[in-house]
Design an enzyme around this catalytic site. Structure first.
Site, mmCIF file in Angstrom:
data_model
loop_
_atom_site.group_PDB
_atom_site.id
_atom_site.type_symbol
_atom_site.label_atom_id
_atom_site.label_comp_id
_atom_site.label_asym_id
_atom_site.label_seq_id
_atom_site.Cartn_x
_atom_site.Cartn_y
_atom_site.Cartn_z
ATOM 1 N N ALA A 36 14.400 37.968 44.867
ATOM 2 C CA ALA A 36 14.057 38.841 43.731
ATOM 3 C C ALA A 36 13.275 40.047 44.250
ATOM 4 C CB ALA A 36 13.294 38.081 42.661
ATOM 5 N N LEU A 37 13.850 40.710 45.237
ATOM 6 C CA LEU A 37 13.129 41.723 45.997
ATOM 7 C C LEU A 37 12.913 43.004 45.184
ATOM 8 C CD1 LEU A 37 14.961 41.315 49.432
ATOM 9 C CD2 LEU A 37 12.925 40.106 48.589
ATOM 10 N N HIS A 41 8.337 44.366 48.330
ATOM 11 C CA HIS A 41 8.955 43.685 49.475
ATOM 12 C C HIS A 41 9.491 44.696 50.488
ATOM 13 C CE1 HIS A 41 9.531 40.447 46.324
ATOM 14 N NE2 HIS A 41 8.977 39.753 47.305
ATOM 15 N N LYS A 154 -1.220 41.516 47.846
ATOM 16 C CA LYS A 154 -1.342 41.119 46.441
ATOM 17 C C LYS A 154 -1.712 39.642 46.325
ATOM 18 C CE LYS A 154 2.092 40.123 43.700
ATOM 19 N NZ LYS A 154 1.636 38.833 43.076
#
Length: 283
Positions: A36-37, A41, A154
């Site tokens: 789910a880039l 990323h 993050k």
């Protein structure tokens, strides 16, 4: 059009591919992901390319870091889009094992973590999490044997836990943190942001705003407790259910009592609707 990266799904194929990538002693950087880039990323991939001649990206949604009540089954999976994004960045290799490859029948070994993993932050609300993370990351490190591994800031506690693990176990990997990539309104990019409703998405940047305000007050010499309480009020007032909003030592994640206690980091986790968001900021 960029050529597609090599895609491997078995350990023997991975070893053969890595032998080819290491020709002439080329350095390798690994970017572990769950797919789910997004642009966050991609920033990790670009940092990896600056650090090493060859870049490997792993895509594996790791079941051992999800509790039964969490979103393993519904976690976003965007394989074709992910491959296209990695091809555009000229990634050399995608490591995409299935669950049976990572956890074959009879798998019985886990990595036990203490130190930053028992700081009373994510571990307090997700006690299963770091055992699952360190076990899968430990496997990825031994499978790929990279010179560098790139993780986003993050997930700051995760970064500290993985860094500690790599050093404690002499894995020969230099773990590098990459700054958080944000949307224009300050919301940290996350694969789970797709869960937010339009109304929740409008409220979500308050986490960033609350950290900025508390950090500003702390740097200005404001009362320690008052500065943090102000951030909490902003978050809860926006409709979030708060798990934690704390300032910790940036290296050890130990509690602190004043700005003079060392380099500081504000860390937050809060839920809006059904979506749990985490973020952090240096003071």
């Amino acid at each position: 059009m960029s050529p597609s990266p090599m895609i491997v799904r078995t350990i023997p194929a991975l070893r053969r591919a890595l032998d080819n990538l290491r020709a002439r002693k080329a350095s390798i950087a690994l970017v572990p992901t769950m797919g789910a880039l997004h642009d966050g990323h991609m920033s990790l991939v670009r940092l990896a390319k600056r650090r090493a001649r060859r870049v490997v990206v792993s895509i594996f949604v790791n079941p051992t870091q999800f509790a039964p009540s969490e979103d393993f089954g519904s976690y976003p999976r965007t394989w074709k889009a992910d491959v296209a994004k990695l091809a555009a960045e000229d990634v050399d290799l995608i490591w995409n094992p299935d669950v049976k490859t990572m956890y074959p029948d009879g798998f019985a070994t886990r990595i036990l973590t203490e130190g930053p993993a028992t700081a009373g932050l994510e571990d307090r609300f997700r006690p299963h999490f770091f055992g699952g993370v360190t076990t899968v990351v430990g496997k990825l490190f031994t499978q790929v044997r990279p010179d560098f591994a790139i993780f986003g800031e993050k997930d700051f506690q995760q970064l500290r836990v993985v860094t500690r693990m790599a050093g404690d176990l002499d894995l020969g990997v230099k773990v590098i943190g990459s700054r958080t990539v944000r949307e224009r309104d300050g919301l940290a990019m996350s694969s789970r942001n797709v869960y937010l409703s339009p109304e929740e998405r409008r409220a979500a940047p308050i986490l960033f705003g609350a950290m900025k305000e508390s950090a500003r007050r702390l740097r200005a010499g404001d009362n320690f407790e008052a500065a943090m309480a102000g951030g909490i009020e902003l978050i809860t007032g926006a409709g979030f259910a708060l798990d934690y909003f704390e300032v910790r030592h940036a290296e050890s994640l130990a509690p602190v009592a004043s700005v003079g206690d060392g380099p500081l980091r504000i860390l937050v986790a809060a839920k809006i609707g059904k979506t749990r968001l985490i973020d952090n900021m240096a003071v």
